[in-house]
Write an enzyme that holds these catalytic residues in place. Structure first.
Site, PDB file in Angstrom:
ATOM      1  N   TYR A 150      -1.954  -1.313  10.909  1.00 41.46           N
ATOM      2  CA  TYR A 150      -2.217  -1.842   9.562  1.00 41.46           C
ATOM      3  C   TYR A 150      -1.064  -1.471   8.622  1.00 41.46           C
ATOM      4  CZ  TYR A 150      -3.868  -1.916   4.767  1.00 41.46           C
ATOM      5  OH  TYR A 150      -3.940  -2.119   3.411  1.00 41.46           O
ATOM      6  N   LYS A 197       2.137  -3.812   6.462  1.00 41.72           N
ATOM      7  CA  LYS A 197       2.568  -3.751   5.053  1.00 41.72           C
ATOM      8  C   LYS A 197       4.071  -3.469   4.988  1.00 41.72           C
ATOM      9  CE  LYS A 197      -1.468  -4.460   3.363  1.00 41.72           C
ATOM     10  NZ  LYS A 197      -1.756  -5.803   2.887  1.00 41.72           N
ATOM     11  N   SER A 201       0.833  -1.202   0.000  1.00 46.55           N
ATOM     12  CA  SER A 201       0.000   0.000   0.000  1.00 46.55           C
ATOM     13  C   SER A 201       0.866   1.250   0.000  1.00 46.55           C
ATOM     14  CB  SER A 201      -0.856  -0.031   1.266  1.00 46.55           C
ATOM     15  OG  SER A 201      -1.402   1.239   1.502  1.00 46.55           O
TER      16      SER A 201
HETATM   17  P1  NAD Z   1     -10.961  -7.378   1.588  1.00 47.58           P
HETATM   18  O1  NAD Z   1     -11.105  -7.396   3.066  1.00 47.58           O
HETATM   19  O2  NAD Z   1     -12.153  -7.117   0.752  1.00 47.58           O
HETATM   20  O3  NAD Z   1     -10.309  -8.762   1.097  1.00 47.58           O
HETATM   21  C1  NAD Z   1      -9.408  -9.498   1.869  1.00 47.58           C
HETATM   22  C2  NAD Z   1      -9.887 -10.936   1.890  1.00 47.58           C
HETATM   23  O4  NAD Z   1      -8.954 -11.696   2.659  1.00 47.58           O
HETATM   24  C3  NAD Z   1     -11.258 -11.106   2.531  1.00 47.58           C
HETATM   25  O5  NAD Z   1     -12.096 -11.867   1.676  1.00 47.58           O
HETATM   26  C4  NAD Z   1     -10.979 -11.848   3.841  1.00 47.58           C
HETATM   27  O6  NAD Z   1     -12.027 -12.737   4.169  1.00 47.58           O
HETATM   28  C5  NAD Z   1      -9.694 -12.581   3.505  1.00 47.58           C
HETATM   29  N1  NAD Z   1      -8.816 -12.892   4.636  1.00 47.58           N
HETATM   30  C6  NAD Z   1      -8.381 -12.070   5.632  1.00 47.58           C
HETATM   31  N2  NAD Z   1      -7.550 -12.749   6.461  1.00 47.58           N
HETATM   32  C7  NAD Z   1      -7.445 -14.011   5.971  1.00 47.58           C
HETATM   33  C8  NAD Z   1      -6.737 -15.169   6.362  1.00 47.58           C
HETATM   34  N3  NAD Z   1      -5.960 -15.187   7.441  1.00 47.58           N
HETATM   35  N4  NAD Z   1      -6.864 -16.291   5.621  1.00 47.58           N
HETATM   36  C9  NAD Z   1      -7.674 -16.313   4.530  1.00 47.58           C
HETATM   37  N5  NAD Z   1      -8.359 -15.243   4.101  1.00 47.58           N
HETATM   38  C10 NAD Z   1      -8.246 -14.105   4.801  1.00 47.58           C
HETATM   39  O7  NAD Z   1      -9.795  -6.334   1.249  1.00 47.58           O
HETATM   40  P2  NAD Z   1      -9.337  -5.748  -0.159  1.00 47.58           P
HETATM   41  O8  NAD Z   1      -9.709  -4.318  -0.211  1.00 47.58           O
HETATM   42  O9  NAD Z   1      -9.738  -6.630  -1.252  1.00 47.58           O
HETATM   43  O10 NAD Z   1      -7.766  -5.793   0.040  1.00 47.58           O
HETATM   44  C11 NAD Z   1      -6.977  -6.887  -0.398  1.00 47.58           C
HETATM   45  C12 NAD Z   1      -5.541  -6.662   0.022  1.00 47.58           C
HETATM   46  O11 NAD Z   1      -5.080  -5.435  -0.523  1.00 47.58           O
HETATM   47  C13 NAD Z   1      -5.356  -6.555   1.535  1.00 47.58           C
HETATM   48  O12 NAD Z   1      -4.149  -7.177   1.892  1.00 47.58           O
HETATM   49  C14 NAD Z   1      -5.278  -5.077   1.764  1.00 47.58           C
HETATM   50  O13 NAD Z   1      -4.536  -4.752   2.907  1.00 47.58           O
HETATM   51  C15 NAD Z   1      -4.560  -4.610   0.502  1.00 47.58           C
HETATM   52  N6  NAD Z   1      -4.815  -3.210   0.193  1.00 47.58           N
HETATM   53  C16 NAD Z   1      -6.102  -2.761   0.098  1.00 47.58           C
HETATM   54  C17 NAD Z   1      -6.330  -1.414  -0.158  1.00 47.58           C
HETATM   55  C18 NAD Z   1      -7.749  -0.896  -0.233  1.00 47.58           C
HETATM   56  O14 NAD Z   1      -7.934   0.309  -0.142  1.00 47.58           O
HETATM   57  N7  NAD Z   1      -8.762  -1.713  -0.417  1.00 47.58           N
HETATM   58  C19 NAD Z   1      -5.259  -0.530  -0.328  1.00 47.58           C
HETATM   59  C20 NAD Z   1      -3.960  -1.023  -0.250  1.00 47.58           C
HETATM   60  C21 NAD Z   1      -3.746  -2.378   0.019  1.00 47.58           C
END
Ligand code: NAD
Ligand code: UDP
Length: 341
Positions: A150, A154, A125
């Site tokens: 959080y 990362k 991120s």
């Molecule tokens: P999200 O919460 O919609 O998706 C994450 C998925 O991971 C969920 O379906 C959750 O059930 C699953 N999960 C969490 N812990 C788990 C575990 N231990 N084992 C198996 N499954 C698990 O989030 P997103 O927005 O799709 O983000 C995906 C990734 O991208 C994350 O790592 C997040 O930190 C990163 N990210 C997101 C953003 C954003 O703004 N959405 C920005 C930068 C980085």
């Protein structure tokens, strides 16, 4: 056909990436423990793609359970999305964030090593750039001090992966630093489906536009920006998904080691501009008031996209208007979000 294991593939970005992988000729296996997503996503993916995907309800921290996925499938690459992502919650339950986010990454790496899987893409991120406002952020910009657990997960995982790569010289690792993913698939069948009251701007605006929430509070209009509200680099989730396909293709054709790319549009959009764009998309005013700044927010954050364009061949296609209209379609087709079973 290459098979990509998508951890967290039932979530917001993961599910859109599954579609891009499918459309680009990859087979996909999904591992997700449904901590922040619903099984209905799999049915929606089946509708969009015309086929179902192998789905494992598994906690990626659980090495024994996750090893079954590697045992039963010939995995060629992993995209690791699984993780907890709510900034505010990470301050309240930091240990859960450190153990889930870092634990799942380490478990995935151990199993990749054990099963000889060499290609890994990790969801990092822009938050790792910290509180600096020396924009645009380039991949060479110094890592900053994160303002919440959080962000530190990362930051720390990036370091863990650099160390892992030094110790395992065959590994090919791509760190993708996302800016602000928003929007939804053009079908309106999948999109961002937060539990409870959203914290992020776009899901919040969508709910105000849809009438589920009364009004948006704009956090600060006294920033040193042209209209006083913060600038962010919003990127359509379908562009972001395509960026992951490019990352896998890049790893396929490059030597081992760690590579790093920003995924953004390179453009800053203010909160006021985002509201205006959403009003255009939904055709009515968004009720909003101006409130104090939110602690930890920086005035301006956007990506330099030069490296991703040159080396990855990635350039975002969608505009802020596209992001808003796809959000609005998702919101109107699913006013209550997805059903829970
Ligand atoms: P999200 O919460 O919609 O998706 C994450 C998925 O991971 C969920 O379906 C959750 O059930 C699953 N999960 C969490 N812990 C788990 C575990 N231990 N084992 C198996 N499954 C698990 O989030 P997103 O927005 O799709 O983000 C995906 C990734 O991208 C994350 O790592 C997040 O930190 C990163 N990210 C997101 C953003 C954003 O703004 N959405 C920005 C930068 C980085
Ligand atoms: N924001 C806002 N009201 C909200 C949610 C967010 O004014 O209810 C602002 C926030 O201050 C920031 C921008 O919208 O300037 C994007 O916030 P978001 O939480 O979506 O992403 P982040 O800033 O954490 O990258």
């Amino acid at each position: 056909m290459s098979t990509v294991l998508v951890t967290g593939g039932n979530g917001y970005i993961g599910s859109h990436t599954v579609i891009s992988l499918f459309e680009n000729g990859y087979d996909v296996v999904i591992a997700d423990n449904l901590a922040n997503s619903k099984m209905e996503v799999q049915r929606r993916l089946e509708k969009i793609c015309g086929r179902s995907f192998k789905f494992y309800n598994v906690d990626c921290c659980d090495e024994e359970a996750l090893s079954v996925v590697f045992e039963e499938n010939k995995i060629d690459a992993v995209i690791h999305f699984a993780g907890l992502k709510a900034v505010g919650e990470s301050v309240t339950i930091p240990l859960d964030y450190y153990s889930n986010n870092i634990g799942s990454m380490i478990t995935v790496c151990r199993l990749m090593k054990k099963y000889g899987v060499r290609e890994l893409v990790f969801s990092s991120s822009a938050t790792v750039y910290g509180m600096s406002e020396d924009v645009p952020f380039t991949e060479e910009s110094p890592l900053g001090v994160c303002t919440n657990p959080y962000g530190w997960t990362k930051w720390m995982i990036e370091q863990i992966l650099r160390d892992f790569s030094k110790a395992e010289p065959d590994m090919k690792i791509c760190l993708l630093r996302y800016f602000n993913p928003v929007g939804a698939h053009e079908s309106g069948l999948i999109g961002e489906d937060p539990r409870g009251i959203p914290n992020n701007l776009f899901p919040y605006i969508s709910k105000v536009a849809g009438g589920t929430l009364e009004k948006l509070t704009v956090f600060g209009d006294d920033y040193p920006t042209p209209d006083g509200t913060c600038l962010r680099d919003y990127i359509h989730v379908c562009d972001l998904a395509d960026g992951h396909v490019k990352a896998i293709q890049y790893l396929d054709s490059h030597d081992s080691g760690v590579c790093l790319f920003n995924l953004g549009t390179g453009k800053g959009t203010s909160v006021k501009e985002a509201i205006a764009a959403f009003e255009k998309a939904c055709g009515h005013p968004i009720n909003h008031v101006f409130g104090p700044r939110r602690p930890g927010d920086i005035a301006v954050c956007y990506a330099s996209t030069e490296k991703a364009e040159k080396e990855l061949g990635f350039k975002a296609r969608y505009t802020i208007d596209d992001m808003c209209s796809s959000c609005w379609k998702w919101q109107t087709m699913n006013p209550e979000g997805l059903s829970d079973n």
